[in-house]
Design a protein around this motif. Structure first.
Motif, PDB file in Angstrom:
ATOM      1  N   PRO A  16       0.831  -1.204   0.000  1.00 18.81           N
ATOM      2  CA  PRO A  16       0.000   0.000   0.000  1.00 18.81           C
ATOM      3  C   PRO A  16       0.864   1.251   0.000  1.00 18.81           C
ATOM      4  N   VAL A  17       0.592   2.181  -0.919  1.00 18.85           N
ATOM      5  CA  VAL A  17       1.343   3.416  -1.004  1.00 18.85           C
ATOM      6  C   VAL A  17       0.362   4.576  -1.071  1.00 18.85           C
ATOM      7  N   LYS A  18       0.548   5.584  -0.268  1.00 12.26           N
ATOM      8  CA  LYS A  18      -0.306   6.762  -0.285  1.00 12.26           C
ATOM      9  C   LYS A  18       0.090   7.660  -1.447  1.00 12.26           C
ATOM     10  N   THR A 152      -2.841   3.880  -6.059  1.00 17.32           N
ATOM     11  CA  THR A 152      -1.702   3.469  -6.890  1.00 17.32           C
ATOM     12  C   THR A 152      -1.950   2.190  -7.674  1.00 17.32           C
ATOM     13  N   TRP A 153      -2.908   1.390  -7.253  1.00 17.04           N
ATOM     14  CA  TRP A 153      -3.149   0.103  -7.905  1.00 17.04           C
ATOM     15  C   TRP A 153      -3.917   0.281  -9.205  1.00 17.04           C
ATOM     16  N   LYS A 154      -3.502  -0.469 -10.213  1.00 17.66           N
ATOM     17  CA  LYS A 154      -4.300  -0.562 -11.443  1.00 17.66           C
ATOM     18  C   LYS A 154      -5.532  -1.406 -11.139  1.00 17.66           C
ATOM     19  N   LEU A 213      -4.359  -8.431   1.718  1.00 15.85           N
ATOM     20  CA  LEU A 213      -5.627  -7.912   2.223  1.00 15.85           C
ATOM     21  C   LEU A 213      -5.461  -6.508   2.790  1.00 15.85           C
ATOM     22  N   GLU A 214      -4.429  -6.293   3.599  1.00 14.26           N
ATOM     23  CA  GLU A 214      -4.204  -4.977   4.182  1.00 14.26           C
ATOM     24  C   GLU A 214      -3.905  -3.941   3.100  1.00 14.26           C
ATOM     25  N   SER A 215      -3.202  -4.359   2.057  1.00 17.70           N
ATOM     26  CA  SER A 215      -2.907  -3.449   0.956  1.00 17.70           C
ATOM     27  C   SER A 215      -4.190  -3.013   0.251  1.00 17.70           C
ATOM     28  N   GLU A 219      -5.588   0.765   0.065  1.00  9.65           N
ATOM     29  CA  GLU A 219      -5.798   1.376  -1.244  1.00  9.65           C
ATOM     30  C   GLU A 219      -7.223   1.911  -1.400  1.00  9.65           C
ATOM     31  N   THR A 220      -8.189   1.200  -0.880  1.00 12.47           N
ATOM     32  CA  THR A 220      -9.593   1.571  -1.070  1.00 12.47           C
ATOM     33  C   THR A 220     -10.123   2.467   0.052  1.00 12.47           C
ATOM     34  N   GLY A 221      -9.250   2.851   0.990  1.00 12.25           N
ATOM     35  CA  GLY A 221      -9.647   3.790   2.025  1.00 12.25           C
ATOM     36  C   GLY A 221     -10.300   3.189   3.238  1.00 12.25           C
TER      37      GLY A 221
END
Length: 223
Positions: A16-18, A152-154, A213-215, A219-221
């Motif tokens: 996960p990247v902000k 950041t995720w496609k 899962l945590e990523s 990513e989805t807030g």
């Protein structure tokens, strides 16, 4: 038993990247619609499935421990009988009736786990469908990647991550099925203790599943 692990490239890809520059990353949950809403809801459902799996695993661990206690006591009595000084052939120790209740409970728990894996498979299908839709909408069907919905995720990364998790849970389910079908027929201490440990430690569900899962939640807030 071989654990499913992320490669070094996958670990970086799914971390996960902000990203402050992504418009979707600042959207409030209540205002999300379309594919963003679908992905976010599906990720939340996936998290709930994993929590239910953990609950069922704990219930199964308790039932397996009860079986182990009954079996080990029976094995101990049988070993004591064989050491009798008279040397007479004694009747094999009968298993208590409660053992059947515990075994039936374990089988029921495995059946619940099987349904969770089926739902996880359906969620992977939903996320792949969203990816196909988004690629079509932006007319990039000939491209290898679709748009970024959140940070950041496609868009296709969510389906791929879910498939990786699904593979781990499928393998763990197969192990659980084998344990539930054979645990009541164990005749020695070492095998009984191995079965108990195998159920508790879940060798196929490792840290890579937690990372994925945590990523997705980040990513989805949801985090």
């Amino acid at each position: 038993m071989q654990k499913s692990t992320l490669s070094e490239g996958d670990d970086e890809r799914f971390s996960p990247v902000k990203s402050k520059g992504s418009p979707a990353s600042i959207q409030k949950s209540a205002t999300l619609t379309g594919s963003c809403r679908k992905v976010k809801d599906t990720v939340a459902d996936l998290h709930n499935l994993c929590q239910k799996w953990l609950k069922f695993n704990n219930e199964g661990s308790a039932a397996i421990n009860e079986i182990a206690n009954v079996k080990l006591q029976a094995i101990f009595k049988e070993e004591e009988s064989k050491r009798n000084e008279d040397g007479e052939a004694l009747t094999k120790t009968e298993m208590p009736e409660v053992l059947e209740d515990h075994c039936t409970k374990v089988l029921g728990i495995v059946d619940k786990m099987r349904k969770l894996v089926d739902k996880m498979e359906a969620m992977a299908g939903i996320l792949h469908g969203v990816a196909d839709l988004e690629r079509h909408k932006v007319q990039c069907t000939l491209s290898d990647s679709g748009p970024i919905l959140f940070q950041t995720w496609k868009v296709e990364d969510y389906g791929e991550a879910t498939l990786k998790m699904l593979e781990s849970y499928r393998n763990e389910l197969k192990l659980k099925e084998l344990l539930s079908e054979n645990v009541c027929h164990v005749k020695d201490r070492d095998t009984m203790m191995f079965y108990t440990a195998a159920w508790v430690h879940q060798p196929y569900i490792d840290n890579s599943c937690t990372l994925l899962l945590e990523s997705m939640l980040t990513e989805t807030g949801h985090r």
